[in-house]
Every structure is written in structure tokens, then in C-alpha cells.
Write an enzyme that holds these catalytic residues in place. Structure first.
Site, PDB file in Angstrom:
ATOM      1  N   THR A  55       0.557  -0.915  -0.122  1.00  0.00           N
ATOM      2  CA  THR A  55      -0.252  -0.072  -0.164  1.00  0.00           C
ATOM      3  C   THR A  55       0.271   1.334  -0.065  1.00  0.00           C
ATOM      4  OG1 THR A  55      -2.396  -1.117   1.387  1.00  0.00           O
ATOM      5  CG2 THR A  55      -1.698   1.042   2.033  1.00  0.00           C
ATOM      6  N   THR A  80      -4.238   1.571  -2.374  1.00  0.00           N
ATOM      7  CA  THR A  80      -3.941   0.358  -2.479  1.00  0.00           C
ATOM      8  C   THR A  80      -4.206  -0.289  -3.336  1.00  0.00           C
ATOM      9  OG1 THR A  80      -3.359  -1.326  -1.153  1.00  0.00           O
ATOM     10  CG2 THR A  80      -5.492  -0.412  -0.776  1.00  0.00           C
ATOM     11  N   SER A  89      -7.795  -1.582   6.770  1.00  0.00           N
ATOM     12  CA  SER A  89      -6.798  -0.705   8.407  1.00  0.00           C
ATOM     13  C   SER A  89      -5.488   0.783   7.498  1.00  0.00           C
ATOM     14  CB  SER A  89      -5.913  -1.880   8.124  1.00  0.00           C
ATOM     15  OG  SER A  89      -6.478  -3.320   8.681  1.00  0.00           O
TER      16      SER A  89
END
Ligand code: DON
Length: 570
Positions: free
Chosen positions: A379, A397, A451
Site C-alpha cells: 500500500t 492501495t 486498515s
């Protein structure tokens, strides 16, 4: 004293500088910190032309799609957090979506389990990360376009043009890209990647040779000339759909036409006098970050030495709890309107969590309740500030490094494999780390839980720290520790970034630590408390900016774990 003496004194002075100062870039007028020096320079050039932080971010994001294609992208998605110079903050969610033809059980075999296959790297991986069905509807172009419409100042075409030129004229292949080129040449199960780094004569581009991407340049021209529609309609869209039909993908023209990026209210928390703004769901990053910062605020960190046994234990216990809550509650807010976000980010909830931490022994992660899934490896994050004091924190990402590895040679860009971020198997949560909770089950049109934690910390209502990182679920924890290092342990941004980190994600019940971090004595003490420890080469690739208001200077720092990254200011 002669010149030789002066030279020796100067040399000794340099040697005596603190060893924990790594690489800081100072600037008054603007700063761009990204994983690619070329892309950082593109952003700075836009700032110098009078563009604002949003303009520079758009240009940097397109440039990273050319120069850092393992993660920089137009075939993936991400999040942007924006704080203007007056401290007004918002976010743009351009996370990929599941195609409308997706089904909750599409990755399950006849026995009801998730099958495995071999991924781009020759490793065993769950099938939701492999092949054209792993591709989510890309969001990057829509997100950057929305950011421009709302907050941009220079013409859109001026922001895309530099990347067209880099793709068309090429740039010297750096070591990391060269390693990928030879790896994929020998190993890639995906034809697109085997040919990706080749020159016109069919040979692999060598280290230091100019690598050109003419097909990508043409795709970027469509985006330059037609904005969002240049990607989601017309020639590019038709080619994407043709590719899907030929390779068993399920994205349709309706998915592309209907894709929208969304402006969302940031997740907000405080740590002492600081305000922390980060990404709300579909990212889990902001919620988990605030929960952990609230827990740490309750501890008296003045008495807990950095990297001591007590420090690692407390940080790991905060992580364990935040990741359990993440697994239990979080998913796409459009599909989960009742997520208890206020509760999870409240001081009273942190108190409950904090009160259950036993400072003498490790808690036990219980997989009969919740867990987590596969950890991706690429990412990219960048941070931007302009002269007026506007700040952008952007992470985007393809999920895995080079995503699905799939792409059309007509289009020249790589598709994500983000569908692997959904929970693939209802009710299947186990100690090895699979999650089956409902908030993040696959549903058509839903965004998969992320995340990514692009974050901006404000002091006195103005941007103070702009930070983020790649690293799958480790992102949340590396951003958390970097913010904590600055806010609680008074580190400068570069020290905070370079300081060794740990990672605990509830399940598996392990503290991962960067190899150099823990002394044998500390490890023994933690093991005696019931922790399991496993070392890792590195955690995080943080790209950050800190504002020194007293001296009116921006301090940029790019994580030394990426030799191609750069903080450039002017
Ligand atoms: O959105 C997420 O959380 C993941 N798809 C990010 C993947 C990742 O960071 C892998 N990176 N290093």
C-alpha cells in the site's frame, strides 16, 4: 587554530550529534513526503505553481501510479483526510466496492470453506485474493476527481499531465522495480506482469534503464481530458469490461457507471491537548487508533520507559483490545448504519478496556469470539502541506503488492485484489486468524473493511502532524505508535518514524516486533508474563510531516525502510 583543527572539530561535532536523528527535511512553503522521489517532486512542482495541498496530492497520486506501481494506482482505491489551514477537516472515501454481481458465498467451495490457490508470489493464499474475481470496482480516479471538484484550485488537466509525461518518456528503473521485473519474469502466473516491465524489443528493462509505459500514458490522457468519466465511461471503461469478460471477472459497465466516491465526516478523538482526525469506516483505522490513544492517555506514560517491558506489554494489550473490537463491530457504514462508533471512540469505553489490562500478565485472545484475516504487504501513503497550512494525508492501495497482477495491455495499469479484504466465510473465526463476523461479510455494492489510517493531528486547531503508512493491519499499529511517540514521548517526526515498532492484532495471539527492538531481557520478561513473541524485519513505511509552529517550519520525514521515498520541501 588552523584549518585542520577546525576540520577535526567540525568532524567531531558531526559525530557527537544524536544518533537517533535520521532524515529531516525542513521547509517553509510546502512539503510532500511520498514513497517515490519522482512523485514527491511532481507534488512540489504543483505547489510551486500555486496549487494547494489537494492539487499537489492529486498530482502525486497519479505520479505514484506511474513510478510506484506496486501500490500507487488508478486500479485500486483509498482514503484522503483533508484539514484546511483553519482546522476544518473532512475525508474522501474512494475505497473499492464489491461488484453488484458478487455474492456472500462466492469464494466458498462445495464444502463451504474458502479454497486456497497460489498467488503472484508463489505462496499459498485464499482464493479471494487471486484472479479476476478478486478485483473490486476501482475508486481512485473518482476519489481524486471528487477531491478536485470540492477543494482543488488548479485545472484538473495540469494535475494529470506530469504523470502522462513520466509514463510516456519513462524514468530510470529503480532497484525495487528491477527486482520485481526479474521476479515476475520468472515466476508470474499472470501474463500481464511478465510483460509489464518489458521494453519495445521484448527484453526486460534493466536496473537504471529507462522504463516507459505508453499504454498507461494513453489511459491517463483519457482521464486528463474527460475527468472521472475518462475512466468510468468511454474507451477505458469498455476495455475494462472486455478484460473482465475475457478473464472471468464480474465487474460490469453498471458497476463502473454507478461507482461513487463519498465525502465522510472524519473520526475524531483527543489525546491530552491534541485533536486526532482519521478515517472512519469503511476503514477500521481511525476507530482503532482513537481507542488505543484513549487507553494510553489513561496510563501514566511518564513512569513507563519507552520500549521497556511495561511499555511493550501495555501497548500490545491496547492493540489486542482494539483489534478484537475492530473484528466485532466494523464494516462499511453504508451497510452497517448502527456501528457503535461513538462508544468505541469514547473516553469511558477506553476506561473499561484499560481497567481490564493486568500490568503483570498477558490477556488471552479468545477465538471463540473474534479474529482477523490475511495480512497484505503493499500500500502507499503520502503526506502533503502547502504554504497556507492546508494538509492532506492520503493512503491508497491495490491490496497486495501489484494487486491481482492482472491488467489489460491496452490500458497499462494493474487491477487491485481488494475483494480479499472482505470476511469470506460467515461465522468462521479461528485462532489462526480468520474472521467471520457479519459487519464485513461480502455483499454486492459494499466496501470491504480497510486498515488504512491516514491521520492528521491538530494542535491549537491547526495541523500539527500528518502521517500514515502501508502494511495491512499493521498500518493501524504503526500509525498509532508513531503518533504516540510524538505526542507522549516528545520525539521528532523522524525519530518517531524510525523507532522500532511492535504489532499485535488480537489473533493470532502474538507480539510481532522489529528485530532490533527488544533486548533478550525484555523478551524474557514479556514471555514470563505470558506473551508469545515473533520477530519481523520491519514494520511500517511511514511518511510524515510535523509542523514546528514556534519556528514556522515544516519538518518532513520519509521512512528509511523505503530507499526510494523522499520528503521534498521548498
Ligand atoms: O485496506 C487495507 O487495509 C489493505 N487492503 C491494505 C493492504 C496493505 O496495506 C498491504 N500493505 N502493505
Amino acid at each position: 587554530m588552523n584549518n585542520t583543527h577546525l576540520f577535526i572539530l567540525a568532524f567531531l561535532f558531526v559525530l557527537m550529534q544524536p544518533k537517533d536523528v535520521f532524515s529531516q527535511t525542513y521547509a517553509r512553503n510546502g512539503m510532500v513526503v511520498s514513497s517515490s522521489e519522482i512523485a514527491s517532486q511532481v507534488g512540489i512542482d504543483i505547489l510551486k505553481k500555486g496549487g494547494n495541498a489537494i492539487d499537489a496530492s492529486i498530482a502525486t497520486a497519479f505520479a505514484l501510479a506511474v513510478t510506484h506501481p506496486s501500490a500507487g494506482n488508478i486500479g485500486g482505491g483509498g482514503f484522503l483526510v483533508f484539514m484546511d489551514s483553519a482546522g476544518v477537516t473532512t475525508t474522501i472515501d474512494f475505497r473499492e466496492k464489491a461488484p453488484l454481481n458478487a455474492t456472500t458465498d462466492m469464494f466458498l467451495n462445495d464444502a463451504g470453506d474458502v479454497s486456497t490457490g497460489t498467488n503472484l508470489y508463489g505462496n499459498k493464499s485464499t482464493i479471494n485474493h487471486i484472479g479476476a474475481k478478486s478485483i473490486g470496482v476501482p475508486g481512485t480516479v473518482a476519489g481524486l476527481y471528487l477531491a478536485h471538484q470540492k477543494f482543488g484550485s488548479l485545472p484538473w488537466a495540469d494535475l494529470v499531465q506530469p504523470s502522462i509525461e513520466i509514463a510516456k518518456n519513462g524514468f530510470p528503473l529503480n532497484w525495487g522495480l528491477y527486482r520485481a521485473a526479474i521476479f515476475f519474469d520468472d515466476n508470474s502466473p499472470v501474463l500481464f506482469l511478465r510483460n509489464y516491465f518489458r521494453k519495445d524489443n521484448g527484453e526486460i528493462t534493466q536496473f537504471g534503464e529507462i522504463w516507459k509505459q505508453p499504454a498507461l500514458a494513453n489511459t491517463l490522457k483519457e482521464i486528463r481530458d474527460h475527468g472521472r468519466d475518462g475512466f468510468y465511461k468511454g474507451r477505458i471503461a469498455k476495455e475494462i469490461i472486455k478484460f473482465m469478460e475475457e478473464h472471468g471477472g464480474i465487474i460490469t459497465m453498471v458497476d463502473l457507471e454507478q461507482y461513487i466516491a463519498v465525502e465522510r465526516k472524519p473520526i475524531k478523538g483527543t489525546y491530552k491537548d491534541y485533536e486526532i482526525y482519521s478515517m472512519p469506516p469503511p476503514s477500521s483505522g481511525g476507530v482503532a487508533l482513537i481507542e488505543m490513544m484513549n487507553v494510553m492517555e489513561l496510563a501514566n506514560l511518564d513512569t513507563i520507559e519507552f520500549n521497556s517491558t511495561a511499555y511493550v506489554h501495555l501497548v500490545a494489550e491496547a492493540m489486542r483490545r482494539a483489534f478484537a473490537d475492530r473484528a466485532e463491530y466494523l464494516g462499511d457504514s453504508d451497510f452497517n448504519p448502527d456501528m457503535p462508533l461513538d462508544k468505541l471512540t469514547s473516553k469511558s469505553f477506553a476506561k473499561e478496556r484499560f481497567n481490564h489490562i493486568d500490568m503483570t500478565k498477558a490477556s488471552v485472545s479468545d477465538s471463540s469470539k473474534f479474529g482477523q484475516l490475511y495480512d497484505g504487504t503493499n500500500t502507499t501513503h503520502f503526506s502533503v502541506m502547502d504554504k497556507a497550512g492546508n494538509a492532506v494525508s492520503l493512503t491508497y492501495t491495490l491490496e497486495h503488492s501489484y494487486g491481482s497482477g492482472m491488467g489489460s495491455s491496452q490500458l497499462g495499469f494493474i487491477f487491485n485484489n481488494e475483494m480479499g479484504d472482505f470476511n469470506p466465510q460467515p461465522n468462521m473465526t479461528n485462532n489462526s486468524g480468520q474472521i467471520g463476523t457479519s459487519a464485513n461479510l461480502l455483499q454486492p455494492g459494499k466496501r470491504m473493511l480497510s486498515s488504512m489510517t491516514p491521520t492528521i493531528v491538530a494542535k491549537d486547531g491547526k495541523p500539527y502532524l500528518v502521517i500514515g503508512s502501508p502494511g495491512g493491519r499493521t498500518i493501524i499499529n504503526t500509525v498509532f505508535q508513531t503518533v504516540l511517540n510524538v505526542l507522549a514521548y516528545d520525539m521528532y517526526i523522524d525519530q518517531a518514524i524510525e523507532a522500532m515498532k511492535i504489532h499485535h492484532q488480537w489473533l493470532p495471539d502474538i507480539i510481532y516486533y522489529e528485530k532490533m527492538l527488544l533486548s533478550p531481557d525484555t523478551r524474557k520478561a514479556l514471555e514470563a508474563m505470558g506473551h508469545t513473541l515473533v520477530d519481523r524485519d520491519e514494520l511500517g513505511e511511514l511518511m510524515g510531516i510535523q509542523v514546528d509552529r514556534e519556528n514556522n517550519v515544516l519538518i518532513g520525514a520519509s521512512d528509511s525502510s523505503n530507499p526510494n521515498g523522499a520528503a521534498i520541501g521548498y
